[in-house]
Design a protein around this motif. Structure first.
Motif, mmCIF file in Angstrom:
data_model
loop_
_atom_site.group_PDB
_atom_site.id
_atom_site.type_symbol
_atom_site.label_atom_id
_atom_site.label_comp_id
_atom_site.label_asym_id
_atom_site.label_seq_id
_atom_site.Cartn_x
_atom_site.Cartn_y
_atom_site.Cartn_z
ATOM 1 N N PHE A 17 -4.087 51.049 31.095
ATOM 2 C CA PHE A 17 -4.757 52.191 30.466
ATOM 3 C C PHE A 17 -6.014 52.630 31.225
ATOM 4 C CE2 PHE A 17 -2.303 50.797 26.677
ATOM 5 C CZ PHE A 17 -1.630 51.985 26.456
ATOM 6 N N LEU A 32 -9.083 58.297 24.652
ATOM 7 C CA LEU A 32 -8.069 57.302 25.022
ATOM 8 C C LEU A 32 -7.528 56.601 23.776
ATOM 9 C CD1 LEU A 32 -6.423 55.528 26.890
ATOM 10 C CD2 LEU A 32 -8.476 54.198 27.395
ATOM 11 N N SER A 78 -5.222 55.715 33.187
ATOM 12 C CA SER A 78 -4.730 56.824 32.354
ATOM 13 C C SER A 78 -5.631 58.034 32.556
ATOM 14 C CB SER A 78 -4.719 56.436 30.872
ATOM 15 O OG SER A 78 -6.053 56.308 30.381
ATOM 16 N N ALA A 127 -2.232 58.642 28.450
ATOM 17 C CA ALA A 127 -2.076 57.375 27.738
ATOM 18 C C ALA A 127 -0.847 57.378 26.839
ATOM 19 C CB ALA A 127 -3.340 57.091 26.923
ATOM 20 N N GLU A 151 -7.065 59.675 30.339
ATOM 21 C CA GLU A 151 -8.172 59.686 29.376
ATOM 22 C C GLU A 151 -9.238 58.626 29.645
ATOM 23 O OE1 GLU A 151 -4.469 61.184 27.221
ATOM 24 O OE2 GLU A 151 -4.950 59.584 28.634
ATOM 25 N N ALA A 152 -8.951 57.622 30.463
ATOM 26 C CA ALA A 152 -9.929 56.549 30.690
ATOM 27 C C ALA A 152 -11.237 57.125 31.230
ATOM 28 C CB ALA A 152 -9.369 55.515 31.660
ATOM 29 N N ALA A 209 -13.018 52.986 27.411
ATOM 30 C CA ALA A 209 -12.076 53.467 26.395
ATOM 31 C C ALA A 209 -12.843 54.248 25.332
ATOM 32 C CB ALA A 209 -11.339 52.299 25.763
#
Length: 332
Positions: free
Chosen positions: A196, A29, A199, A311, A201-202, A25
């Motif tokens: 998440f 994220l 996601s 996310a 963005e992870a 993260a």
């Protein structure tokens, strides 16, 4: 969506927190989750203080909303906590240790402090130390796991034990109905990890995200296999490393298949690190090697995760689903 007392205290719209998840993260994220009205949490495990400070500053540049920074107290890293204090982050999320030494300084700097626990026995002293909320983690959670019983059993017990301190539910939650269930058991928010991880963005390889989509709760295993770097219980996907270890009779450390073998390399801080078999290290983007022998942290909620998406959309979907459930309950 229900806006709990904790939401008002933090200045957020939705009682949803993303998990720090080691280095999975990053600022992107956490910022995406916070900007849409929930609370994103930055992971800092193993990062030097200088990098932690840079990531906090990057996160601040990406969102004007409240956010948290996760610190694993079992991972001493010179200057990490000091960086958090000096940056006066809105929320410090602690795990795997005693929050008491840090609460007063955080409060003096206008920061809030949460700590994640796995039992009533751990929750009570944390509440007495003055934390602003306790995160109760059930055994179904992914990653490193303090909880030893299911969230549905642990959560109401912790709520009762620490009231009026707010409690956040963690473990097995990936959908709106899961949020409503946790709130009905007394939680004032939910902490969501595995959803998440899948996601956009992870900060993990795409292949890892796709493995989560293909997996179900039965494909996860709670163990202490990936113990090099951090010997603590964890939940991971059952890959070749796990299967071969199970076939060897769950052999103890020192007698496991392929022990000491380098299974890949990972860029970090301008260097290339060797990743050995049974390392606790998360495969980040840039990992070169076989993911079948890495720690693929994942919770039982993978059964409920069927797509990779931004996310912010994950938060919106969870809020919409929760609102639908609440509306249906009111009409019955």
């Amino acid at each position: 969506m229900v806006k709990t007392t904790l939401c008002h205290q933090l200045g957020i719209d939705h009682p949803i927190f993303s998990v720090g998840m080691g280095t999975c993260a990053g600022p992107e994220l956490a910022a995406a989750v916070s900007t849409v009205g929930a609370c994103g949490v930055l992971g800092t495990a193993g990062l030097p203080a200088k990098v932690v400070r840079q990531q906090i500053q990057t996160l601040r540049s990406l969102t004007q909303k409240p956010f948290g920074v996760n610190r694993i107290l079992d991972h001493p890293q010179d200057g990490q906590l000091e960086a958090c204090f000096e940056e006066r982050i809105p929320l410090l999320v602690l795990f795997w240790g005693d929050a008491k030494p840090y609460v007063q300084e955080a409060h003096d700097r206008g920061m809030k402090v949460f700590i994640q626990v796995g039992s009533v026995e751990e929750a009570k002293p944390a509440a007495n130390a003055g934390v602003d909320a306790v995160i109760a983690q059930g055994v179904e959670a992914g990653g490193h796991v303090k909880g030893t019983v299911s969230l549905s059993t642990l959560l109401p017990a912790v709520v009762e034990a620490v009231k009026p301190v707010p409690v956040i539910a963690s473990g097995g939650i990936a959908t709106g109905p899961g949020v409503v269930a946790a709130l009905s058991l007394g939680a004032q928010g939910v902490s969501v990890g595995t959803r998440f991880l899948a996601s956009e963005e992870a900060f993990i390889p795409r292949e890892y995200k796709e493995r989560i989509l293909q997996s179900r709760a039965e494909d996860t295993v709670y163990c202490q296999l990936f113990d090099i770097g951090w010997p603590a219980p964890h939940r991971v996907l059952r890959n070749k490393a796990v299967i071969e270890w199970e076939a060897a009779g769950r052999a103890p450390a020192g007698h496991r298949p392929g022990e000491g073998t380098v299974i890949g390399t990972l860029p970090r801080g301008g260097k290339t690190l060797d990743v050995v078999r049974y390392s606790a290290m998360v495969p980040a983007p840039g990992f070169v090697g076989d993911l079948e022998y890495t720690a693929l942290y994942c919770g039982e909620s993978c059964s409920l995760v069927n797509d990779i998406k931004p996310a912010a959309q994950i938060v919106r979907d969870m809020v919409h689903e929760a609102e639908q459930v609440i509306a249906e309950m009111r009409h019955e």
